[in-house]
Design an enzyme around this catalytic site. Structure first.
Site, PDB file in Angstrom:
ATOM      1  N   GLY A  90       0.822  -1.202   0.000  1.00 52.34           N
ATOM      2  CA  GLY A  90       0.000   0.000   0.000  1.00 52.34           C
ATOM      3  C   GLY A  90       0.857   1.252   0.000  1.00 52.34           C
TER       4      GLY A  90
ATOM      5  N   GLU B 232       5.046  -6.680   1.523  1.00 50.61           N
ATOM      6  CA  GLU B 232       5.095  -7.193   0.149  1.00 50.61           C
ATOM      7  C   GLU B 232       4.823  -6.074  -0.847  1.00 50.61           C
ATOM      8  OE1 GLU B 232       2.294 -10.287   1.087  1.00 50.61           O
ATOM      9  OE2 GLU B 232       0.637  -8.958   0.590  1.00 50.61           O
ATOM     10  N   PRO B 233       5.758  -5.152  -0.958  1.00 47.25           N
ATOM     11  CA  PRO B 233       5.563  -4.042  -1.884  1.00 47.25           C
ATOM     12  C   PRO B 233       5.849  -4.429  -3.325  1.00 47.25           C
ATOM     13  CG  PRO B 233       7.676  -3.834  -0.801  1.00 47.25           C
ATOM     14  CD  PRO B 233       7.043  -5.074  -0.237  1.00 47.25           C
ATOM     15  N   GLY B 234       5.079  -3.867  -4.231  1.00 52.94           N
ATOM     16  CA  GLY B 234       5.372  -4.009  -5.654  1.00 52.94           C
ATOM     17  C   GLY B 234       5.745  -2.638  -6.192  1.00 52.94           C
TER      18      GLY B 234
ATOM     19  N   ARG C 292      -2.775   1.175 -17.701  1.00 51.57           N
ATOM     20  CA  ARG C 292      -3.179   1.819 -16.445  1.00 51.57           C
ATOM     21  C   ARG C 292      -3.979   3.113 -16.619  1.00 51.57           C
ATOM     22  NH1 ARG C 292      -0.303   3.508 -12.829  1.00 51.57           N
ATOM     23  NH2 ARG C 292      -1.218   2.513 -11.014  1.00 51.57           N
TER      24      ARG C 292
ATOM     25  N   TYR D  70      -7.431   2.478 -14.789  1.00 56.89           N
ATOM     26  CA  TYR D  70      -7.605   3.105 -13.469  1.00 56.89           C
ATOM     27  C   TYR D  70      -7.639   4.622 -13.520  1.00 56.89           C
ATOM     28  CZ  TYR D  70      -5.417  -1.336 -11.878  1.00 56.89           C
ATOM     29  OH  TYR D  70      -5.083  -2.634 -11.630  1.00 56.89           O
TER      30      TYR D  70
ATOM     31  N   CYS E  10      -7.191   0.407 -32.307  1.00 55.98           N
ATOM     32  CA  CYS E  10      -8.508   0.807 -32.797  1.00 55.98           C
ATOM     33  C   CYS E  10      -9.538   0.742 -31.679  1.00 55.98           C
ATOM     34  CB  CYS E  10      -8.891  -0.031 -34.000  1.00 55.98           C
ATOM     35  SG  CYS E  10      -7.786   0.326 -35.355  1.00 55.98           S
ATOM     36  N   GLU E  11      -9.324   1.571 -30.706  1.00 54.51           N
ATOM     37  CA  GLU E  11     -10.170   1.785 -29.530  1.00 54.51           C
ATOM     38  C   GLU E  11      -9.772   3.174 -29.051  1.00 54.51           C
ATOM     39  OE1 GLU E  11     -12.056  -0.378 -27.502  1.00 54.51           O
ATOM     40  OE2 GLU E  11     -11.534  -2.339 -28.349  1.00 54.51           O
TER      41      GLU E  11
HETATM   42  C1  LIG Z   1      -0.616  -6.647  -5.586  1.00 55.19           C
HETATM   43  C2  LIG Z   1      -0.299  -7.053  -4.230  1.00 55.19           C
HETATM   44  C3  LIG Z   1       0.723  -6.415  -3.535  1.00 55.19           C
HETATM   45  C4  LIG Z   1       1.531  -5.272  -4.082  1.00 55.19           C
HETATM   46  O1  LIG Z   1       0.831  -4.060  -4.076  1.00 55.19           O
HETATM   47  P1  LIG Z   1       1.565  -2.689  -4.479  1.00 55.19           P
HETATM   48  O2  LIG Z   1       0.511  -1.678  -4.454  1.00 55.19           O
HETATM   49  O3  LIG Z   1       2.133  -2.876  -5.853  1.00 55.19           O
HETATM   50  O4  LIG Z   1       2.643  -2.454  -3.506  1.00 55.19           O
HETATM   51  C5  LIG Z   1       0.989  -6.881  -2.264  1.00 55.19           C
HETATM   52  N1  LIG Z   1       0.298  -7.901  -1.715  1.00 55.19           N
HETATM   53  C6  LIG Z   1      -0.688  -8.541  -2.368  1.00 55.19           C
HETATM   54  C7  LIG Z   1      -1.397  -9.659  -1.717  1.00 55.19           C
HETATM   55  C8  LIG Z   1      -1.026  -8.135  -3.648  1.00 55.19           C
HETATM   56  O5  LIG Z   1      -2.017  -8.760  -4.276  1.00 55.19           O
END
Ligand SMILES: *Cc1c(COP(=O)(O)O)cnc(C)c1O
Length: 409
Positions: free
Chosen positions: A218, A259-261, A298, A302, A328-329
């Site tokens: 988050g 668990e950051p992405g 994105r 979103y 073509c959208e």
């Molecule tokens: C997608 C996801 C994340 C990563 O979220 P970010 O907003 O990219 O940091 C972490 N945990 C779980 C379970 C997810 O599905």
């Protein structure tokens, strides 16, 4: 990475192309671990789905990260990248019991977010410890598209169902080794997140054999000027103090997991496209680029705002453009954006293109997915080739209508 480097990459590898800077990924990783430097055991599990290139996963491994995965394919990618299974946690939603069992067999940590699956898994595999994903029903963000902790979310087991969880654990004699939450994609307000964390701590007290508490992600990164960014340092300080107190009362040093992405890879990425045509209508000037939502969805999915720079003419006079794709959208990347004067053939750079960009790309309009390049130690490395026509046709099965009698029902 300066404009000349980016332009050279667009020339060498053609456009469109994704470029990632490893230095920014390392910097973000270190910021996060430093913010939690006063916790004895911290584990950062990188959310593979944000950007799943194997070289990015290997880079994460050198940094000391584990992996957070949502499909058995992501688990296999992690193993292929050299992670041992114990460094991988599987946090799916809505997958089959069979898939969870297959991942458990590979040795990854299991996170379950469904009472029915929990009971079935516990009955069949009481010796395999599992983590439980709870839903604290806290909305840590303003955008309902990406907040998943609220009451009608499909994610997690509701905190109101904890008695039911405890009953399943007792009946099956299974071990709960972790408690997890992932409240949504934006921590706009640290206090809201800390409030959710208190709910997590309260839940954790019910389980005697925990090894870790996983606070999900988050972490917000700025996409456009004026965006708020999560203050990681302040957040780290506040949560550290609460976590250490919890561990003391619990009587065991637990691991604090995240668990950051997005936080790790978003700002590291740029997406380079070429302007095919500048189209002046009576009301708008369109810059039409050699991409579309097949490569970066994105903004359309979103409403995300990715900053766009004209790196071919960075000092040109600013004008207003709508940047659109060649699909073509309606595939509008930006509406009436101030950008340095654009000429046909210019290279535009989309910022924050590391997370959920390439990993959401498709072959729509039978276009190839772009190449990916990693800028590492002052050098460009191709980490994914651009697709070719073979990739488009390979899995298609042709019917020879001249030879076969085909039944049309
Ligand atoms: C997608 C996801 C994340 C990563 O979220 P970010 O907003 O990219 O940091 C972490 N945990 C779980 C379970 C997810 O599905």
């Amino acid at each position: 990475m300066n404009n000349n480097i980016l332009l050279q990459i667009a020339e060498d590898y053609d456009s469109p192309v994704y470029v990632y800077n490893s230095e920014i990924i390392s910097k973000q990783y270190k910021r996060l671990t430093n913010a939690f430097g006063k916790v004895k055991q911290v584990k950062i599990n990188y959310a593979v789905k944000a950007l799943s290139n194997i070289s990015i996963l290997k880079l994460m491994k050198t940094l000391g990260a584990g992996l957070d995965t949502v499909s058995i394919q992501e688990v296999k990618l992690g193993l292929a990248a050299g992670f041992t299974a114990d460094k991988i946690i599987f946090t799916p939603n809505g997958v089959s019991l069979e898939e969870i069992e297959a991942v458990a067999k590979l040795g990854a940590k299991i996170n379950i977010d469904n009472l029915s699956i929990l009971e079935q898994f516990g009955t069949r595999h009481p010796k395999v410890p599992v983590c439980i994903r709870i839903n604290p029903h806290v909305m840590a963000g303003g955008n309902t598209n990406i907040s998943v902790g609220h009451i009608d979310s499909k994610f997690g087991i509701s905190i109101h169902q904890i008695p039911h969880i405890l009953r399943i654990v007792e009946n099956t004699n299974m071990t709960i080794n972790g408690i997890h939450m992932h409240t949504g994609s934006d921590i706009l307000d640290i206090d809201v997140f800390l409030y959710a964390s208190e709910i997590l701590f309260d839940t954790a007290k019910n389980f005697k054999n925990l090894d870790f508490i996983d606070f999900g992600s988050g972490f917000k990164v700025p996409y456009k000027s004026g965006d708020i960014e999560t203050n990681i340092e302040e957040f780290g300080e506040k949560l550290t103090s609460r976590f250490n107190t919890f561990c003391k009362n619990y009587g065991k040093e637990l691991t604090l997991a995240f668990e950051p992405g997005k936080f790790l890879v978003s700002e590291a990425g740029q997406f380079l496209v070429k302007v095919n045509a500048v189209k002046q209508t009576t009301s708008t000037v369109f810059a039409q680029v050699d991409s579309g939502f097949n490569h970066l969805i994105r903004p359309m999915l979103y409403g995300s705002q990715h900053e766009i720079k004209n790196i071919s003419n960075p000092n040109g006079r600013e004008r207003f453009y709508s940047v659109v794709g060649y699909i073509c959208e309606t595939d509008t990347f930006a509406n009436n954006r101030r950008i340095n004067e654009i000429n046909e053939g210019d290279i535009l750079a989309f910022k924050n293109a590391g997370a959920y960009c390439y990993s959401m790309a498709s072959n729509y309009n039978s276009r190839y997915r772009p190449a990916e390049v990693l800028w590492h130690n002052g050098e460009a490395h191709l980490i994914r080739k651009r697709e070719t026509f073979d990739d488009i046709i390979n899995n298609q099965v042709e019917i020879d209508f001249a030879k076969k009698k085909v039944k049309v029902s």
